[in-house]
Scaffold this active site. Sequence first.
Site, PDB file in Angstrom:
ATOM      1  N   GLY A   8       6.955  86.457  38.703  1.00 35.94           N
ATOM      2  CA  GLY A   8       6.399  86.920  37.428  1.00 35.94           C
ATOM      3  C   GLY A   8       6.712  85.914  36.328  1.00 35.94           C
ATOM      4  O   GLY A   8       6.914  86.275  35.162  1.00 35.94           O
ATOM      5  N   GLY A  11       4.675  85.736  32.948  1.00 36.84           N
ATOM      6  CA  GLY A  11       4.616  86.915  32.081  1.00 36.84           C
ATOM      7  C   GLY A  11       5.488  86.794  30.839  1.00 36.84           C
ATOM      8  O   GLY A  11       6.107  85.747  30.578  1.00 36.84           O
ATOM      9  N   GLN A  12       5.562  87.894  30.099  1.00 34.03           N
ATOM     10  CA  GLN A  12       6.261  87.887  28.804  1.00 34.03           C
ATOM     11  C   GLN A  12       7.742  87.505  28.968  1.00 34.03           C
ATOM     12  O   GLN A  12       8.256  86.674  28.233  1.00 34.03           O
ATOM     13  CB  GLN A  12       6.148  89.271  28.138  1.00 34.03           C
ATOM     14  CG  GLN A  12       6.590  89.267  26.690  1.00 34.03           C
ATOM     15  CD  GLN A  12       6.866  90.667  26.137  1.00 34.03           C
ATOM     16  OE1 GLN A  12       6.931  91.650  26.876  1.00 34.03           O
ATOM     17  NE2 GLN A  12       7.026  90.765  24.831  1.00 34.03           N
ATOM     18  N   ASP A  34       4.184  83.079  40.445  1.00 34.75           N
ATOM     19  CA  ASP A  34       3.382  84.169  39.861  1.00 34.75           C
ATOM     20  C   ASP A  34       2.068  84.213  40.615  1.00 34.75           C
ATOM     21  O   ASP A  34       1.773  83.293  41.388  1.00 34.75           O
ATOM     22  CB  ASP A  34       3.134  83.911  38.357  1.00 34.75           C
ATOM     23  CG  ASP A  34       2.878  85.203  37.591  1.00 34.75           C
ATOM     24  OD1 ASP A  34       1.954  85.947  37.977  1.00 34.75           O
ATOM     25  OD2 ASP A  34       3.598  85.492  36.624  1.00 34.75           O
ATOM     26  N   ILE A  35       1.269  85.263  40.375  1.00 38.46           N
ATOM     27  CA  ILE A  35      -0.076  85.257  40.982  1.00 38.46           C
ATOM     28  C   ILE A  35      -1.076  84.610  40.027  1.00 38.46           C
ATOM     29  O   ILE A  35      -2.221  84.404  40.366  1.00 38.46           O
ATOM     30  CB  ILE A  35      -0.573  86.671  41.376  1.00 38.46           C
ATOM     31  CG1 ILE A  35      -0.406  87.661  40.217  1.00 38.46           C
ATOM     32  CG2 ILE A  35       0.101  87.173  42.632  1.00 38.46           C
ATOM     33  CD1 ILE A  35      -1.163  88.958  40.423  1.00 38.46           C
ATOM     34  N   ASP A  52       2.314  85.708  45.890  1.00 35.51           N
ATOM     35  CA  ASP A  52       2.057  87.134  45.706  1.00 35.51           C
ATOM     36  C   ASP A  52       3.209  87.922  46.334  1.00 35.51           C
ATOM     37  O   ASP A  52       3.368  87.911  47.561  1.00 35.51           O
ATOM     38  CB  ASP A  52       0.718  87.493  46.376  1.00 35.51           C
ATOM     39  CG  ASP A  52       0.345  88.945  46.128  1.00 35.51           C
ATOM     40  OD1 ASP A  52       1.154  89.671  45.500  1.00 35.51           O
ATOM     41  OD2 ASP A  52      -0.750  89.357  46.560  1.00 35.51           O
ATOM     42  N   TYR A 143       4.320 104.748  35.475  1.00 42.77           N
ATOM     43  CA  TYR A 143       5.237 103.607  35.317  1.00 42.77           C
ATOM     44  C   TYR A 143       6.686 104.097  35.294  1.00 42.77           C
ATOM     45  O   TYR A 143       7.549 103.554  35.993  1.00 42.77           O
ATOM     46  CB  TYR A 143       4.876 102.887  34.012  1.00 42.77           C
ATOM     47  CG  TYR A 143       5.796 101.776  33.579  1.00 42.77           C
ATOM     48  CD1 TYR A 143       5.887 100.588  34.303  1.00 42.77           C
ATOM     49  CD2 TYR A 143       6.545 101.893  32.403  1.00 42.77           C
ATOM     50  CE1 TYR A 143       6.718  99.555  33.865  1.00 42.77           C
ATOM     51  CE2 TYR A 143       7.366 100.866  31.969  1.00 42.77           C
ATOM     52  CZ  TYR A 143       7.448  99.698  32.704  1.00 42.77           C
ATOM     53  OH  TYR A 143       8.265  98.676  32.268  1.00 42.77           O
ATOM     54  N   LYS A 147       9.667 103.356  37.943  1.00 41.87           N
ATOM     55  CA  LYS A 147      10.945 102.734  37.548  1.00 41.87           C
ATOM     56  C   LYS A 147      12.129 103.627  37.956  1.00 41.87           C
ATOM     57  O   LYS A 147      13.152 103.125  38.407  1.00 41.87           O
ATOM     58  CB  LYS A 147      10.973 102.457  36.040  1.00 41.87           C
ATOM     59  CG  LYS A 147      10.077 101.302  35.603  1.00 41.87           C
ATOM     60  CD  LYS A 147      10.545  99.976  36.172  1.00 41.87           C
ATOM     61  CE  LYS A 147       9.695  98.800  35.713  1.00 41.87           C
ATOM     62  NZ  LYS A 147      10.036  97.541  36.408  1.00 41.87           N
TER      63      LYS A 147
HETATM   64  C1  AKB Z   1       6.048  99.269  28.147  1.00 44.33           C
HETATM   65  O1  AKB Z   1       5.767  99.558  26.967  1.00 44.33           O
HETATM   66  O2  AKB Z   1       5.438  99.726  29.122  1.00 44.33           O
HETATM   67  C2  AKB Z   1       7.200  98.335  28.401  1.00 44.33           C
HETATM   68  C3  AKB Z   1       8.472  99.080  28.615  1.00 44.33           C
HETATM   69  C4  AKB Z   1       9.147  99.744  27.492  1.00 44.33           C
HETATM   70  O3  AKB Z   1       8.960  99.112  29.716  1.00 44.33           O
HETATM   71  N1  AKB Z   1       7.339  97.416  27.332  1.00 44.33           N
END
Ligand code: AKB
Length: 316
Positions: A8, A11-12, A34-35, A52, A143, A147
Amino acid sequence: MEKILVIGASGQIGSELVMELRKIYGDGQVFATDIKPAPPDITESGPFQLLDVMDDKQLIHFIIRNKITQIYHLAAVLSGNAEKLPLQAWRINMDSLMNILEVARMVEDVHRVFWPSSIAVFGPTTPRMNTPQLTVMEPITVYGVSKLAGERWCDYYFNKFGVDVRSVRYPGLISYKTEAGGGTTDYAVEIYYEAVRKGTYECFLTEDTALPMLFMHDAIKATINLMETDLSKLTIHNSYNLGGFSVTPKQVWQEIKKHIPEFSISYNPDFRQEIADSWPHSVDDTIAKLDWGFNYDYDLEKMTEIMLNEIRKKLN
Ligand code: AKB
Protein backbone atom coordinates in the site's frame (compact mmCIF):
# COMPACT_ATOMS: atom_id res chain seq x y z
CA MET A 1 19.85 -6.26 8.63
CA GLU A 2 16.13 -5.52 8.30
CA LYS A 3 14.41 -5.88 4.93
CA ILE A 4 11.07 -4.17 5.03
CA LEU A 5 8.05 -4.69 2.81
CA VAL A 6 5.42 -1.93 2.64
CA ILE A 7 2.12 -2.96 1.05
CA GLY A 8 0.00 0.00 0.00
CA ALA A 9 3.03 2.24 -0.65
CA SER A 10 1.11 4.54 -3.00
CA GLY A 11 -1.59 5.39 -0.47
CA GLN A 12 -2.00 8.19 2.05
CA ILE A 13 0.07 6.53 4.81
CA GLY A 14 2.34 4.37 2.67
CA SER A 15 3.66 7.18 0.48
CA GLU A 16 5.03 8.94 3.58
CA LEU A 17 5.97 5.88 5.64
CA VAL A 18 8.20 4.43 2.89
CA MET A 19 10.29 7.61 2.71
CA GLU A 20 10.68 7.73 6.50
CA LEU A 21 11.63 4.05 6.74
CA ARG A 22 14.20 4.51 3.96
CA LYS A 23 15.82 7.33 5.97
CA ILE A 24 16.18 4.97 8.94
CA TYR A 25 16.95 1.60 7.35
CA GLY A 26 18.48 2.63 3.99
CA ASP A 27 16.84 3.11 0.60
CA GLY A 28 17.60 -0.37 -0.68
CA GLN A 29 16.20 -2.09 2.42
CA VAL A 30 12.61 -0.84 2.06
CA PHE A 31 10.57 -2.56 -0.66
CA ALA A 32 7.57 -0.45 -1.66
CA THR A 33 4.65 -2.28 -3.30
CA ASP A 34 1.11 -1.46 -4.38
CA ILE A 35 -1.43 -2.41 -7.03
CA LYS A 36 -1.17 1.12 -8.42
CA PRO A 37 1.85 3.22 -9.46
CA ALA A 38 3.72 5.08 -6.70
CA PRO A 39 4.85 8.72 -6.58
CA PRO A 40 8.25 9.46 -8.22
CA ASP A 41 10.13 9.97 -4.93
CA ILE A 42 9.29 6.37 -4.01
CA THR A 43 10.14 4.78 -7.35
CA GLU A 44 13.34 6.82 -7.71
CA SER A 45 14.76 6.34 -4.22
CA GLY A 46 14.49 2.55 -3.84
CA PRO A 47 12.78 -0.65 -4.94
CA PHE A 48 9.15 -0.46 -6.04
CA GLN A 49 7.07 -3.28 -7.51
CA LEU A 50 3.44 -3.74 -8.45
CA LEU A 51 2.17 -6.46 -6.09
CA ASP A 52 -1.33 -7.63 -5.24
CA VAL A 53 -1.58 -8.69 -1.59
CA MET A 54 -4.67 -10.74 -2.50
CA ASP A 55 -2.46 -13.04 -4.58
CA ASP A 56 -1.02 -15.22 -1.81
CA LYS A 57 1.38 -17.12 -4.12
CA GLN A 58 2.91 -13.97 -5.60
CA LEU A 59 3.11 -12.52 -2.07
CA ILE A 60 4.97 -15.45 -0.52
CA HIS A 61 7.39 -15.69 -3.45
CA PHE A 62 8.17 -11.99 -3.18
CA ILE A 63 8.77 -12.29 0.55
CA ILE A 64 11.04 -15.34 0.31
CA ARG A 65 12.95 -14.04 -2.74
CA ASN A 66 13.70 -10.71 -1.07
CA LYS A 67 14.34 -12.16 2.41
CA ILE A 68 11.77 -9.80 3.96
CA THR A 69 11.97 -9.47 7.76
CA GLN A 70 9.22 -6.90 8.50
CA ILE A 71 5.90 -6.21 6.79
CA TYR A 72 3.74 -3.08 6.96
CA HIS A 73 0.37 -4.02 5.47
CA LEU A 74 -1.49 -0.77 4.80
CA ALA A 75 -3.80 -1.68 1.91
CA ALA A 76 -7.51 -1.40 2.79
CA VAL A 77 -10.90 -0.23 1.57
CA LEU A 78 -11.86 2.68 3.88
CA SER A 79 -15.19 3.33 5.60
CA GLY A 80 -17.07 5.35 2.96
CA ASN A 81 -16.08 3.21 -0.03
CA ALA A 82 -16.67 -0.02 1.88
CA GLU A 83 -20.34 0.91 2.44
CA LYS A 84 -20.83 1.07 -1.35
CA LEU A 85 -19.50 -2.47 -1.96
CA PRO A 86 -19.70 -4.24 1.41
CA LEU A 87 -18.85 -7.80 0.37
CA GLN A 88 -15.93 -6.82 -1.85
CA ALA A 89 -14.58 -4.56 0.92
CA TRP A 90 -14.93 -7.33 3.50
CA ARG A 91 -13.04 -9.77 1.25
CA ILE A 92 -10.26 -7.32 0.44
CA ASN A 93 -9.77 -6.18 4.04
CA MET A 94 -9.95 -9.66 5.58
CA ASP A 95 -8.31 -11.87 2.94
CA SER A 96 -5.34 -9.53 2.60
CA LEU A 97 -4.76 -9.55 6.38
CA MET A 98 -5.09 -13.34 6.55
CA ASN A 99 -2.54 -13.70 3.72
CA ILE A 100 -0.09 -11.56 5.67
CA LEU A 101 -0.66 -13.34 8.99
CA GLU A 102 -0.20 -16.73 7.33
CA VAL A 103 3.01 -15.64 5.60
CA ALA A 104 4.32 -14.28 8.92
CA ARG A 105 3.47 -17.59 10.59
CA MET A 106 5.14 -19.70 7.90
CA VAL A 107 8.21 -17.72 6.82
CA GLU A 108 10.85 -17.73 9.53
CA ASP A 109 12.65 -14.56 8.39
CA VAL A 110 9.49 -12.47 8.90
CA HIS A 111 9.68 -11.53 12.56
CA ARG A 112 7.36 -8.49 12.79
CA VAL A 113 4.18 -7.19 11.14
CA PHE A 114 2.33 -3.87 11.30
CA TRP A 115 -1.35 -3.71 10.40
CA PRO A 116 -3.50 -0.62 11.02
CA SER A 117 -6.82 -0.73 12.78
CA SER A 118 -9.07 2.30 13.19
CA ILE A 119 -11.42 4.20 15.47
CA ALA A 120 -14.05 2.58 13.20
CA VAL A 121 -13.95 -0.48 15.49
CA PHE A 122 -16.16 1.52 17.87
CA GLY A 123 -19.87 2.06 17.41
CA PRO A 124 -22.87 4.01 18.71
CA THR A 125 -22.98 2.03 21.97
CA THR A 126 -19.34 2.88 22.79
CA PRO A 127 -18.69 5.77 25.24
CA ARG A 128 -17.96 8.70 22.89
CA MET A 129 -15.76 10.89 25.06
CA ASN A 130 -12.25 9.72 25.90
CA THR A 131 -13.13 6.25 24.58
CA PRO A 132 -11.26 3.61 26.63
CA GLN A 133 -8.95 0.96 25.17
CA LEU A 134 -11.25 -1.81 26.33
CA THR A 135 -14.94 -1.00 25.96
CA VAL A 136 -18.16 -1.89 24.16
CA MET A 137 -17.43 -2.45 20.45
CA GLU A 138 -20.41 -2.71 18.12
CA PRO A 139 -19.32 -1.09 14.83
CA ILE A 140 -22.08 -0.37 12.31
CA THR A 141 -19.91 -0.18 9.18
CA VAL A 142 -18.45 -3.04 7.16
CA TYR A 143 -15.06 -1.34 7.46
CA GLY A 144 -15.39 -1.23 11.27
CA VAL A 145 -16.53 -4.85 11.38
CA SER A 146 -13.53 -5.90 9.26
CA LYS A 147 -11.12 -3.93 11.48
CA LEU A 148 -12.58 -5.42 14.66
CA ALA A 149 -12.40 -8.95 13.21
CA GLY A 150 -8.85 -8.17 12.07
CA GLU A 151 -7.89 -7.13 15.59
CA ARG A 152 -9.18 -10.40 16.96
CA TRP A 153 -7.17 -12.34 14.34
CA CYS A 154 -4.01 -10.39 15.20
CA ASP A 155 -4.47 -11.21 18.87
CA TYR A 156 -5.12 -14.87 17.96
CA TYR A 157 -1.98 -15.18 15.79
CA PHE A 158 0.10 -13.58 18.54
CA ASN A 159 -1.20 -15.88 21.28
CA LYS A 160 -1.50 -19.06 19.24
CA PHE A 161 1.49 -18.89 16.91
CA GLY A 162 3.73 -16.19 18.44
CA VAL A 163 3.40 -13.92 15.38
CA ASP A 164 4.63 -10.49 16.48
CA VAL A 165 1.91 -8.38 14.89
CA ARG A 166 1.48 -4.79 16.07
CA SER A 167 -1.32 -2.36 15.45
CA VAL A 168 -2.80 1.05 16.26
CA ARG A 169 -6.35 2.30 15.93
CA TYR A 170 -5.67 5.32 13.72
CA PRO A 171 -8.00 8.28 14.12
CA GLY A 172 -8.58 10.47 11.01
CA LEU A 173 -5.22 11.16 9.36
CA ILE A 174 -4.48 14.57 7.89
CA SER A 175 -1.74 14.92 5.27
CA TYR A 176 -0.77 16.99 2.24
CA LYS A 177 1.39 14.57 0.19
CA THR A 178 -1.23 12.04 -0.90
CA GLU A 179 -4.93 12.75 -0.58
CA ALA A 180 -6.99 10.20 1.34
CA GLY A 181 -9.55 8.16 -0.57
CA GLY A 182 -12.93 6.83 0.46
CA GLY A 183 -12.88 7.56 4.20
CA THR A 184 -15.23 9.46 6.52
CA THR A 185 -12.50 11.65 7.98
CA ASP A 186 -11.37 12.67 4.45
CA TYR A 187 -13.15 16.02 4.83
CA ALA A 188 -10.26 17.12 7.04
CA VAL A 189 -7.84 16.75 4.11
CA GLU A 190 -10.21 17.98 1.36
CA ILE A 191 -10.99 21.16 3.28
CA TYR A 192 -7.36 22.32 3.10
CA TYR A 193 -7.03 21.54 -0.62
CA GLU A 194 -10.29 23.31 -1.43
CA ALA A 195 -9.37 26.30 0.73
CA VAL A 196 -6.23 26.76 -1.38
CA ARG A 197 -7.76 25.77 -4.73
CA LYS A 198 -11.16 27.50 -4.56
CA GLY A 199 -11.49 29.42 -1.31
CA THR A 200 -14.70 27.55 -0.56
CA TYR A 201 -15.65 24.06 0.61
CA GLU A 202 -18.84 22.02 0.85
CA CYS A 203 -18.46 19.67 3.80
CA PHE A 204 -20.16 16.25 3.84
CA LEU A 205 -20.42 16.31 7.66
CA THR A 206 -22.27 18.80 9.88
CA GLU A 207 -20.34 21.69 11.41
CA ASP A 208 -20.30 20.24 14.94
CA THR A 209 -19.24 16.65 14.15
CA ALA A 210 -16.29 16.08 16.50
CA LEU A 211 -13.78 13.38 15.53
CA PRO A 212 -10.25 12.56 16.70
CA MET A 213 -7.52 13.46 14.18
CA LEU A 214 -3.77 13.12 13.84
CA PHE A 215 -1.30 14.90 11.56
CA MET A 216 0.55 12.42 9.32
CA HIS A 217 3.93 13.37 10.81
CA ASP A 218 2.69 12.13 14.20
CA ALA A 219 1.03 9.03 12.75
CA ILE A 220 4.28 7.97 11.04
CA LYS A 221 6.31 8.68 14.16
CA ALA A 222 3.87 6.63 16.26
CA THR A 223 3.90 3.72 13.80
CA ILE A 224 7.69 3.48 13.66
CA ASN A 225 8.03 3.95 17.44
CA LEU A 226 5.63 1.11 18.06
CA MET A 227 7.49 -1.16 15.62
CA GLU A 228 10.84 -0.35 17.25
CA THR A 229 9.70 -0.99 20.83
CA ASP A 230 10.89 -4.12 22.60
CA LEU A 231 8.13 -6.72 22.48
CA SER A 232 8.36 -7.28 26.24
CA LYS A 233 7.04 -3.73 26.82
CA LEU A 234 3.84 -4.25 24.81
CA THR A 235 0.72 -5.20 26.72
CA ILE A 236 -1.80 -4.88 23.87
CA HIS A 237 -1.72 -7.38 21.02
CA ASN A 238 -4.92 -6.49 19.24
CA SER A 239 -4.52 -2.73 18.61
CA TYR A 240 -3.57 0.37 20.62
CA ASN A 241 -5.95 3.32 20.94
CA LEU A 242 -4.42 6.46 19.43
CA GLY A 243 -5.98 9.83 20.12
CA GLY A 244 -4.45 12.99 18.75
CA PHE A 245 -6.74 16.00 18.89
CA SER A 246 -10.50 16.22 18.58
CA VAL A 247 -11.94 18.72 16.07
CA THR A 248 -15.13 19.65 14.25
CA PRO A 249 -15.38 20.90 10.64
CA LYS A 250 -16.29 24.34 12.02
CA GLN A 251 -13.11 24.48 14.10
CA VAL A 252 -10.97 23.49 11.10
CA TRP A 253 -12.70 26.16 8.98
CA GLN A 254 -12.11 28.79 11.69
CA GLU A 255 -8.43 27.87 11.88
CA ILE A 256 -7.99 28.07 8.09
CA LYS A 257 -9.78 31.44 8.08
CA LYS A 258 -6.97 32.86 10.18
CA HIS A 259 -4.75 32.35 7.12
CA ILE A 260 -7.37 32.77 4.35
CA PRO A 261 -9.94 35.24 5.74
CA GLU A 262 -12.29 34.95 2.73
CA PHE A 263 -12.51 31.11 3.00
CA SER A 264 -16.17 30.04 3.13
CA ILE A 265 -17.80 26.74 4.04
CA SER A 266 -21.24 25.16 3.58
CA TYR A 267 -22.55 21.89 4.98
CA ASN A 268 -24.32 19.18 3.03
CA PRO A 269 -24.17 15.97 5.10
CA ASP A 270 -24.34 12.69 3.16
CA PHE A 271 -24.30 8.98 4.13
CA ARG A 272 -20.97 9.47 5.92
CA GLN A 273 -22.69 11.52 8.64
CA GLU A 274 -24.19 8.35 10.13
CA ILE A 275 -20.75 6.75 10.15
CA ALA A 276 -19.15 9.76 11.84
CA ASP A 277 -21.97 9.89 14.40
CA SER A 278 -21.14 6.33 15.44
CA TRP A 279 -17.44 7.06 16.10
CA PRO A 280 -15.77 8.50 19.22
CA HIS A 281 -15.35 12.24 19.75
CA SER A 282 -12.06 11.65 21.52
CA VAL A 283 -9.95 8.61 22.41
CA ASP A 284 -8.01 7.65 25.54
CA ASP A 285 -4.50 6.63 24.48
CA THR A 286 -2.92 6.38 27.93
CA ILE A 287 -1.76 2.79 27.34
CA ALA A 288 0.10 3.73 24.13
CA LYS A 289 1.79 6.53 26.07
CA LEU A 290 2.77 4.18 28.91
CA ASP A 291 3.86 1.16 26.85
CA TRP A 292 5.83 2.76 24.03
CA GLY A 293 5.87 6.50 24.69
CA PHE A 294 3.32 7.72 22.15
CA ASN A 295 3.16 11.51 22.01
CA TYR A 296 2.25 13.98 19.32
CA ASP A 297 3.86 17.21 18.16
CA TYR A 298 1.06 18.82 16.16
CA ASP A 299 -2.23 20.36 17.20
CA LEU A 300 -4.78 21.98 14.88
CA GLU A 301 -2.99 25.35 14.85
CA LYS A 302 0.51 24.06 14.09
CA MET A 303 -0.76 21.55 11.56
CA THR A 304 -2.91 24.08 9.67
CA GLU A 305 0.06 26.32 8.99
CA ILE A 306 2.05 23.44 7.50
CA MET A 307 -0.90 22.03 5.55
CA LEU A 308 -1.62 25.35 3.84
CA ASN A 309 2.04 26.09 3.06
CA GLU A 310 2.73 22.65 1.64
CA ILE A 311 -0.48 22.49 -0.41
CA ARG A 312 0.25 25.93 -1.86
CA LYS A 313 3.74 24.73 -2.89
CA LYS A 314 2.32 21.52 -4.35
CA LEU A 315 -0.45 23.19 -6.36
CA ASN A 316 1.87 25.90 -7.67
C1 AKB B 1 -11.88 6.46 7.48
O1 AKB B 1 -12.42 7.57 7.62
O2 AKB B 1 -12.45 5.48 6.99
C2 AKB B 1 -10.46 6.29 7.97
C3 AKB B 1 -10.42 5.79 9.37
C4 AKB B 1 -10.78 6.66 10.49
O3 AKB B 1 -10.06 4.66 9.59
N1 AKB B 1 -9.75 7.50 7.86
